[in-house]
Design a protein around this motif. Structure first.
Motif, PDB file in Angstrom:
ATOM      1  N   ARG A   1      13.365  59.604 -19.737  1.00 37.23           N
ATOM      2  CA  ARG A   1      12.378  60.108 -20.684  1.00 37.23           C
ATOM      3  C   ARG A   1      11.540  61.133 -19.930  1.00 37.23           C
ATOM      4  O   ARG A   1      11.376  61.050 -18.704  1.00 37.23           O
ATOM      5  N   VAL A   2      10.968  62.105 -20.651  1.00 35.48           N
ATOM      6  CA  VAL A   2      10.232  63.168 -19.971  1.00 35.48           C
ATOM      7  C   VAL A   2       9.032  62.606 -19.212  1.00 35.48           C
ATOM      8  O   VAL A   2       8.716  63.071 -18.101  1.00 35.48           O
ATOM      9  N   SER A   3       8.370  61.574 -19.736  1.00 24.99           N
ATOM     10  CA  SER A   3       7.232  60.976 -19.027  1.00 24.99           C
ATOM     11  C   SER A   3       7.694  60.316 -17.730  1.00 24.99           C
ATOM     12  O   SER A   3       6.980  60.335 -16.720  1.00 24.99           O
ATOM     13  N   GLU A   4       8.893  59.728 -17.744  1.00 26.59           N
ATOM     14  CA  GLU A   4       9.436  59.105 -16.540  1.00 26.59           C
ATOM     15  C   GLU A   4       9.753  60.158 -15.483  1.00 26.59           C
ATOM     16  O   GLU A   4       9.599  59.907 -14.286  1.00 26.59           O
ATOM     17  N   LEU A   5      10.181  61.329 -15.932  1.00 21.20           N
ATOM     18  CA  LEU A   5      10.523  62.407 -14.998  1.00 21.20           C
ATOM     19  C   LEU A   5       9.276  62.982 -14.350  1.00 21.20           C
ATOM     20  O   LEU A   5       9.189  63.078 -13.117  1.00 21.20           O
ATOM     21  N   VAL A   6       8.287  63.383 -15.154  1.00 19.19           N
ATOM     22  CA  VAL A   6       7.118  64.058 -14.581  1.00 19.19           C
ATOM     23  C   VAL A   6       6.232  63.089 -13.802  1.00 19.19           C
ATOM     24  O   VAL A   6       5.474  63.514 -12.923  1.00 19.19           O
ATOM     25  N   ASN A   7       6.310  61.792 -14.093  1.00 20.78           N
ATOM     26  CA  ASN A   7       5.504  60.804 -13.361  1.00 20.78           C
ATOM     27  C   ASN A   7       6.255  60.156 -12.207  1.00 20.78           C
ATOM     28  O   ASN A   7       5.725  59.248 -11.551  1.00 20.78           O
ATOM     29  N   LEU A   8       7.474  60.607 -11.951  1.00 24.15           N
ATOM     30  CA  LEU A   8       8.264  60.043 -10.861  1.00 24.15           C
ATOM     31  C   LEU A   8       7.532  60.232  -9.531  1.00 24.15           C
ATOM     32  O   LEU A   8       7.105  61.331  -9.193  1.00 24.15           O
ATOM     33  N   SER A   9       7.403  59.138  -8.780  1.00 24.56           N
ATOM     34  CA  SER A   9       6.688  59.198  -7.497  1.00 24.56           C
ATOM     35  C   SER A   9       7.668  59.057  -6.337  1.00 24.56           C
ATOM     36  O   SER A   9       8.793  58.572  -6.504  1.00 24.56           O
ATOM     37  N   LEU A  10       7.226  59.477  -5.169  1.00 24.94           N
ATOM     38  CA  LEU A  10       8.099  59.490  -3.999  1.00 24.94           C
ATOM     39  C   LEU A  10       8.632  58.103  -3.657  1.00 24.94           C
ATOM     40  O   LEU A  10       9.770  57.964  -3.203  1.00 24.94           O
ATOM     41  N   ASP A  11       7.812  57.071  -3.878  1.00 29.31           N
ATOM     42  CA  ASP A  11       8.260  55.721  -3.510  1.00 29.31           C
ATOM     43  C   ASP A  11       9.274  55.146  -4.504  1.00 29.31           C
ATOM     44  O   ASP A  11       9.794  54.049  -4.295  1.00 29.31           O
TER      45      ASP A  11
ATOM     46  N   ALA B   1      -2.254  65.614   1.182  1.00 33.35           N
ATOM     47  CA  ALA B   1      -1.021  64.851   0.978  1.00 33.35           C
ATOM     48  C   ALA B   1      -1.281  63.671   0.055  1.00 33.35           C
ATOM     49  O   ALA B   1      -0.597  62.659   0.103  1.00 33.35           O
ATOM     50  N   ASP B   2      -2.306  63.820  -0.817  1.00 38.65           N
ATOM     51  CA  ASP B   2      -2.745  62.697  -1.639  1.00 38.65           C
ATOM     52  C   ASP B   2      -1.958  62.545  -2.936  1.00 38.65           C
ATOM     53  O   ASP B   2      -2.094  61.536  -3.626  1.00 38.65           O
ATOM     54  N   CYS B   3      -1.139  63.512  -3.289  1.00 42.77           N
ATOM     55  CA  CYS B   3      -0.372  63.422  -4.534  1.00 42.77           C
ATOM     56  C   CYS B   3       1.042  62.939  -4.227  1.00 42.77           C
ATOM     57  O   CYS B   3       1.767  63.560  -3.441  1.00 42.77           O
ATOM     58  N   GLN B   4       1.429  61.843  -4.855  1.00 45.58           N
ATOM     59  CA  GLN B   4       2.734  61.240  -4.592  1.00 45.58           C
ATOM     60  C   GLN B   4       3.802  61.655  -5.600  1.00 45.58           C
ATOM     61  O   GLN B   4       4.909  61.111  -5.592  1.00 45.58           O
ATOM     62  N   ALA B   5       3.484  62.604  -6.465  1.00 43.91           N
ATOM     63  CA  ALA B   5       4.473  63.071  -7.441  1.00 43.91           C
ATOM     64  C   ALA B   5       5.653  63.710  -6.725  1.00 43.91           C
ATOM     65  O   ALA B   5       5.481  64.458  -5.762  1.00 43.91           O
ATOM     66  N   VAL B   6       6.856  63.426  -7.186  1.00 44.83           N
ATOM     67  CA  VAL B   6       8.037  64.088  -6.635  1.00 44.83           C
ATOM     68  C   VAL B   6       8.000  65.565  -7.003  1.00 44.83           C
ATOM     69  O   VAL B   6       8.153  66.440  -6.147  1.00 44.83           O
ATOM     70  N   PHE B   7       7.764  65.842  -8.281  1.00 44.13           N
ATOM     71  CA  PHE B   7       7.808  67.222  -8.776  1.00 44.13           C
ATOM     72  C   PHE B   7       6.383  67.750  -8.942  1.00 44.13           C
ATOM     73  O   PHE B   7       5.664  67.363  -9.862  1.00 44.13           O
ATOM     74  N   LEU B   8       5.978  68.635  -8.019  1.00 42.75           N
ATOM     75  CA  LEU B   8       4.614  69.142  -7.992  1.00 42.75           C
ATOM     76  C   LEU B   8       4.462  70.424  -8.796  1.00 42.75           C
ATOM     77  O   LEU B   8       5.384  71.237  -8.894  1.00 42.75           O
ATOM     78  N   THR B   9       3.265  70.612  -9.338  1.00 43.20           N
ATOM     79  CA  THR B   9       2.928  71.880  -9.965  1.00 43.20           C
ATOM     80  C   THR B   9       2.641  72.917  -8.875  1.00 43.20           C
ATOM     81  O   THR B   9       2.600  72.592  -7.681  1.00 43.20           O
TER      82      THR B   9
END
Length: 310
Positions: free
Chosen positions: A160-170, A217-225
């Protein structure tokens, strides 16, 4: 694109107004206690507000005749049968809550039938269309690398698109090639990445730091803006439109179209329905069954096109 940097996932906010009657607030609290997602709670309340416009009578005092009058009102407002069915479902949930909490003894929706709604097949893309779409980003630039990885992961995993944009490194395990996704209802599922998505993701992650502000380095998002924060669903919607145009795809494509393509193409290549259900994170197999109709429709069109007696 948003110019602010979000270091946490951008979650939907509650749609609350000061003039909501107390019973709507109580219903919202009850939905929260049931663990319903914010978007779901907002959708129910939004529908109930529209229904309440059909009469001055308080919703918690409605009888069956009021529900019928509401459906007539929605018809007069040119609401489609599908919209009416959704709003009737919201009314049912509200009155079920009232009955369950002992606030009333009857459910005025109990004997009312749903409007007849056809089930249109979900829009999907051919495998050739998908290939052109996935090849459209310019991977010499960091943003192109990111977009390529997002498209590959979206299609390879049916997210789902929310799952993609909220995907975190861990949630990413590159060594084993799996994603750990927390979907609707906080249900966790493991999804294999596949070779193409894994390679695209690795290529992007090597350069991900270029999108991260110096010392941040505080943002754990995989896909950054570009600002180094979490993306929004709207951000990705714009990316899909951009690359659809570059790939010269005439179909109206949304982020969810890639999820549809993921399921349809798996079934076309012999995957069983239960496995597709688990990969999509559907709680009910009947939700997944719509894709069997998509696959069947595709086979029928191929038969008609290529069989000498088609």
């Amino acid at each position: 694109m948003s110019k602010t940097r979000a270091t946490k996932p951008r979650l939907p906010s509650l749609t609350i107004t000061d003039d909501d009657p107390p019973f709507l607030t109580e219903f919202r609290i009850a939905m929260l206690a049931r663990g319903l997602a914010t978007r779901t709670r907002n959708a129910y309340i939004r529908d109930l507000r529209v229904c309440m416009q059909s009469t001055d009578k308080p919703l918690n005092q409605w009888q069956e005749s009021d529900v019928i009058n509401c459906l007539h009102y929605l018809t007069a407002q040119d609401k489609s049968p599908r919209t009416q069915a959704r709003m009737l479902a919201s009314l049912r949930q509200f009155f079920l809550w009232q009955v369950g909490d002992g606030l009333r003894e009857d459910n005025p929706c109990e004997h009312i039938k749903n409007p007849k709604v056809g089930k249109p097949l979900p829009k999907t893309l051919s495998e050739d269309d998908i290939t052109r779409l996935l090849d459209s980003p310019d991977t010499t630039a960091i943003l192109g690398l990111r977009d390529k990885a997002m498209l590959e992961v979206m299609y390879a995993c049916g997210l789902r698109v929310s799952e993609l944009v909220n995907l975190s490194l861990d949630e990413v395990n590159l060594s084993s090639g799996w994603l750990q996704i927390t979907g609707k209802g906080n249900k966790m599922r493991l999804i294999p990445l596949g070779e193409y998505a894994l390679n695209a993701l690795k290529s992007y992650l090597v350069r991900r730091g270029e999108l991260q502000p110096v010392g941040k380095a505080d943002c754990q998002a995989v896909f950054l803006t570009e600002q180094g924060g979490y993306m929004t669903r709207h951000n990705f919607w714009h990316l899909i439109k951009k690359y659809t145009a570059l790939a010269d795809i005439q179909t109206d494509v949304s982020p969810h179209t890639l999820r549809h393509a993921f399921a349809t193409h798996l079934l076309n290549h012999g995957a069983d329905l239960r496995s597709v259900q688990l990969l999509l994170g559907h709680s009910d197999l009947s939700t997944t069954q719509i894709y069997t109709h998509v696959a069947t429709a595709r086979l029928q069109s191929l038969h008609e096109e290529h069989h000498p007696r088609g």
